[in-house]
Write a protein that holds these residues in place. Structure first.
Motif, short mmCIF file in Angstrom:
data_model
loop_
_atom_site.label_atom_id
_atom_site.label_comp_id
_atom_site.label_asym_id
_atom_site.label_seq_id
_atom_site.Cartn_x
_atom_site.Cartn_y
_atom_site.Cartn_z
N VAL A 196 -1.96 -4.30 -4.10
CA VAL A 196 -2.96 -5.31 -3.71
C VAL A 196 -2.59 -5.91 -2.36
O VAL A 196 -1.47 -5.76 -1.88
N ALA A 197 -3.54 -6.61 -1.76
CA ALA A 197 -3.33 -7.20 -0.43
C ALA A 197 -2.58 -8.52 -0.48
O ALA A 197 -1.83 -8.84 0.44
N CYS A 198 -2.79 -9.30 -1.55
CA CYS A 198 -2.23 -10.66 -1.58
C CYS A 198 -2.18 -11.16 -3.01
O CYS A 198 -3.00 -10.79 -3.84
N LEU A 199 -1.17 -12.01 -3.31
CA LEU A 199 -1.09 -12.70 -4.59
C LEU A 199 -1.05 -14.20 -4.33
O LEU A 199 -1.00 -14.63 -3.18
N GLY A 200 -1.03 -15.00 -5.39
CA GLY A 200 -1.28 -16.43 -5.30
C GLY A 200 -0.29 -17.33 -4.60
O GLY A 200 -0.66 -18.36 -4.07
N GLN B 72 4.90 -14.18 -2.52
CA GLN B 72 4.88 -13.47 -3.80
C GLN B 72 4.47 -12.02 -3.57
O GLN B 72 3.47 -11.74 -2.93
N LEU B 73 5.24 -11.09 -4.15
CA LEU B 73 4.98 -9.67 -4.00
C LEU B 73 4.65 -8.97 -5.32
O LEU B 73 4.15 -7.84 -5.30
N VAL B 74 4.93 -9.61 -6.46
CA VAL B 74 4.76 -8.96 -7.77
C VAL B 74 4.21 -9.97 -8.78
O VAL B 74 4.59 -11.14 -8.77
N GLU B 75 3.33 -9.48 -9.65
CA GLU B 75 2.82 -10.26 -10.77
C GLU B 75 2.48 -9.29 -11.90
O GLU B 75 2.02 -8.18 -11.64
N ILE B 76 2.71 -9.71 -13.14
CA ILE B 76 2.38 -8.88 -14.29
C ILE B 76 1.63 -9.72 -15.32
O ILE B 76 2.11 -10.78 -15.73
N GLY C 4 0.82 -1.19 0.00
CA GLY C 4 0.00 0.00 0.00
C GLY C 4 0.86 1.24 0.00
O GLY C 4 0.35 2.35 0.13
N GLU C 5 2.17 1.06 -0.17
CA GLU C 5 3.11 2.17 -0.13
C GLU C 5 3.48 2.63 -1.54
O GLU C 5 4.02 1.85 -2.32
N PRO C 6 3.22 3.90 -1.86
CA PRO C 6 3.59 4.40 -3.19
C PRO C 6 5.08 4.22 -3.51
O PRO C 6 5.42 3.97 -4.67
N ALA C 7 5.95 4.32 -2.54
CA ALA C 7 7.39 4.16 -2.80
C ALA C 7 7.70 2.74 -3.28
O ALA C 7 8.55 2.56 -4.17
N THR C 8 7.03 1.74 -2.72
CA THR C 8 7.24 0.36 -3.16
C THR C 8 6.71 0.16 -4.57
O THR C 8 7.38 -0.46 -5.42
N LEU C 9 5.54 0.71 -4.84
CA LEU C 9 5.00 0.61 -6.20
C LEU C 9 5.93 1.31 -7.18
O LEU C 9 6.19 0.79 -8.27
#
Length: 146
Positions: free
Chosen positions: A113-117, A121-125, A84-89
């Motif tokens: 987002v709150a959670c991925l699969g 996991q922290l990133v998905e495209i 939820g942090e703009p710096a991380t995004l």
């Protein structure tokens, strides 16, 4: 042919286009979300969204290669980041921007987002890409339905 449009009446996006138009008759690839897993199914870069983004881009490149396309032919992405942090995004977006995805530039949405699969996991495209003429019609292991 890909036409990338930045709408002059809207705020100019930093490194993506507002719209990508592909003429009818062009082959498109709709990719499942690229995730930060290695070939053995292990999460790469545990706790590090930047490292995970790098792995996701590498995996996305492999998905595209399998169908005769590449990052430069991507017309749209959705980038999901567990934060939820703009710096991380922004840090994850920097990885996207440094990749060949920015060559287009493509149309993109960046989401916290709150959670991925996968656990950790922290990133998905997800991506949609043009498959240039001459790309393979089918790869071995392809499954068709319909």
């Amino acid at each position: 042919m890909i036409q990338r449009v930045t709408v002059p009446t809207l705020f100019p996006p930093p490194t993506y286009s507002h719209v990508s138009v592909v003429e009818a008759g062009t082959r498109l690839a709709f990719l499942a979300g690229a995730v930060p897993l290695d070939a053995d199914g292990n999460v790469v870069g545990a706790g590090d969204p930047v490292r995970q983004a790098e792995q996701v881009i590498a995996n996305l490149r492999e998905q595209l290669r399998a169908v005769g396309s590449d990052l430069e032919h991507v017309v749209a992405t959705d980038v999901y980041v567990v934060s939820g942090e703009p710096a991380t995004l922004s840090a994850v977006w920097d990885v996207v921007e440094a990749s060949a995805l920015s060559t287009g530039p493509h149309s993109s949405t960046l989401l916290g987002v709150a959670c991925l699969g996968y656990t950790g996991q922290l990133v998905e495209i997800t991506a949609t890409a043009v498959v240039p003429e001459g790309g393979p019609a089918r790869e071995s292991g392809e499954h068709r339905s319909g």
